[in-house]
Design an enzyme around this catalytic site. Structure first.
Site, short mmCIF file in Angstrom:
data_model
loop_
_atom_site.label_atom_id
_atom_site.label_comp_id
_atom_site.label_asym_id
_atom_site.label_seq_id
_atom_site.Cartn_x
_atom_site.Cartn_y
_atom_site.Cartn_z
N GLY A 316 0.82 -1.21 0.00
CA GLY A 316 0.00 0.00 0.00
C GLY A 316 0.85 1.26 0.00
N TRP A 319 2.21 1.69 -3.50
CA TRP A 319 1.19 2.20 -4.40
C TRP A 319 1.12 3.73 -4.36
CZ3 TRP A 319 -3.24 5.00 -3.03
CH2 TRP A 319 -4.14 5.23 -4.08
N HIS A 320 1.38 4.30 -3.21
CA HIS A 320 1.29 5.75 -3.08
C HIS A 320 2.37 6.48 -3.86
CE1 HIS A 320 -1.54 5.05 0.27
NE2 HIS A 320 -1.92 6.29 0.06
N GLY A 321 3.52 5.90 -4.02
CA GLY A 321 4.57 6.61 -4.72
C GLY A 321 5.77 5.75 -5.02
N PHE A 454 -0.27 10.61 -7.38
CA PHE A 454 -0.29 9.16 -7.21
C PHE A 454 -1.15 8.49 -8.28
CE2 PHE A 454 -0.12 10.74 -2.64
CZ PHE A 454 1.25 10.84 -2.67
#
Length: 454
Positions: A316, A319-321, A454
């Site tokens: 997770g 996924w953000h960056g 993002f």
């Protein structure tokens, strides 16, 4: 275009509402086509280059759903999900992995520098959610128009919330006029979201950005500067992202679509588990249902559950960056959730006040990793937070205190909407608020929403 721009508020939105209203009045069966055209125009306004990619993504995944219906091949959908993630990896993570390989191997690998398509993380996850439900027999196969509208619906295509197909597909099919009460509630949410962004999120950015810039350049950061930047970003990201979500929900209501809530006063959480039930709620349930549970969840003992938590939150974070800071941020939250799990399993009590304090401090300090451009910058800020720097001058309480009071103690936007009674006083107040917002937008530079990256 940005929700907090005059071109959107005074140009696109009035035209879109007028066109949608005319279609509902004279050609109600064309409502979905109208919403789809408006969504494509909205998405393409920022950069037309990304429209073909969005269209290709929609078309390819829709074809997979049709082939699955026709053949029943079990391996088709996992292959398609892998393809979606590969496309996301190509545009978002290619440079990150190239740099990581170069660092491990000691070779110099330059960045490719592919442009990051707007909203690719969000529409990729929408594809994956639908395909996973289709393979599990929970989702039907939709027509191309309906599926395209589900993916591209403009209030949520760029930064969420992450909407499940069953929450909106039946709403798109409605042809009744938008209820005045729903439209009014949507307008209130839009104004409240703009207020959060324009009067709280953006001013807080002015406190945060200079300090992180100093740290990124290797300069000295005092203890007070570090705390000002850390607390500032803690509240900035809340007002920025929850403000965007309020606008998205409000815009949805103005077009007759109810989108799921995404925030519920997260800084009142008394545990990290409670925080993730309140922060970015649609992402939390996605991570739970499509990563944590398939990885074993709580069905195979404590050790497996701890590993599932750690893996879920680390992914997770990634996924953000595309950066190690996001990986470490996600790992830290997975580790913290694991500690909370062990604490509950042992059966130890935690006073609510102490639980809130520990949770707030943990979330606040880990936001440094989320905001910093690299690990060295994050470490400089964290060292200053811990007191390994000169004290410096006092904090900018004039900006921080109201933000903290509203974020931690004030009612949520949805709660305010539920309490406002329709009538002339509400209409006059809303009109005056919109005028003030437009004047503020006209005189200040507008920051892009944080989650747009993002």
């Amino acid at each position: 275009m940005l929700f907090n721009s005059t071109v959107f508020l005074l140009g696109f939105l009035p035209v879109a509402l007028g066109l949608h209203g005319l279609v509902l009045r004279w050609f109600p069966r064309l409502r979905r086509e109208c919403l789809l055209v408006l969504s494509v125009v909205f998405y393409g306004w920022w950069d037309l280059r990304f429209v073909p990619l969005l269209a290709l993504s929609i078309g390819a995944n829709w074809l997979v759903s049709r082939l699955h219906l026709a053949t029943g091949a079990r391996g088709l959908i996992p292959f398609a999900i892998a393809g979606n993630l590969a496309a996301l990896g190509l545009f978002k993570y290619l440079d990150f992995f190239a740099e990581l390989v170069g660092w491990i191997s000691g070779s110099a690998i330059g960045p490719v520098g592919l442009a990051l398509p707007l909203g690719i993380s969000f529409f990729t996850f929408h594809h994956c959610m639908y395909l996973a439900d289709l393979r599990a027999g929970r989702a039907p196969v939709f027509g191309l128009r309906d599926y395209a509208l589900y993916i591209a619906f403009f209030p949520q295509v760029l930064a969420g919330p992450l909407v499940r197909w069953r929450e909106v597909m039946h709403q798109f099919a409605r042809t009744a006029p938008v209820a005045p009460s729903a439209f009014g509630q949507g307008l209130i949410l839009l104004c409240l979201g703009l207020t959060k962004k324009v009067f709280f999120g953006d001013p807080l950015a002015a406190l945060v950005n200079p300090v992180f810039a100093i740290a990124a350049a290797g300069g000295p950061v005092t203890v007070m500067q570090a705390w000002q930047a850390t607390l500032g970003f803690t509240f900035q990201i809340y007002f920025d992202f929850s403000g965007y979500t309020d606008m998205a929900l409000g815009l949805g209501l103005m077009f007759g679509i109810v989108l799921p809530p995404n925030f519920d006063a997260p800084y009142r959480a008394t545990s990290l588990q409670d925080f993730w039930r309140r922060w970015h709620m649609t992402l939390s349930r996605f991570l739970r249902d499509y990563l944590y549970v398939p990885l074993g969840g709580n069905r195979h003992g404590t050790a497996r559950q701890l590993l599932a938590l750690l893996a879920t939150m680390t992914l997770g974070g990634l996924w953000h960056g595309a950066g190690l800071t996001f990986v470490v941020w996600g790992f830290a939250h997975g580790f913290g959730l694991g500690l909370g799990l062990l604490w509950r399993r042992v059966g130890l009590a935690m006073p609510a006040a102490l639980g809130w304090l520990l949770t707030f401090l943990f979330v606040t300090t880990t936001w440094v990793l989320f905001r910093a451009p690299d690990l060295s910058t994050a470490l400089r800020i964290l060292e200053s937070l811990a007191g390994h720097a000169p004290l410096g001058t006092s904090l900018s309480w004039r900006t921080l205190a109201p933000a903290a009071a509203i974020a931690c103690l004030g009612p949520t936007a949805l709660a305010i909407v539920g309490r406002v009674r329709p009538g002339r006083p509400a209409a006059i107040g809303l009109g005056l608020l919109m005028v003030v917002i437009l004047l503020r937008l006209g005189e200040d530079a507008n920051y892009a929403f944080i989650y747009f990256q993002f």
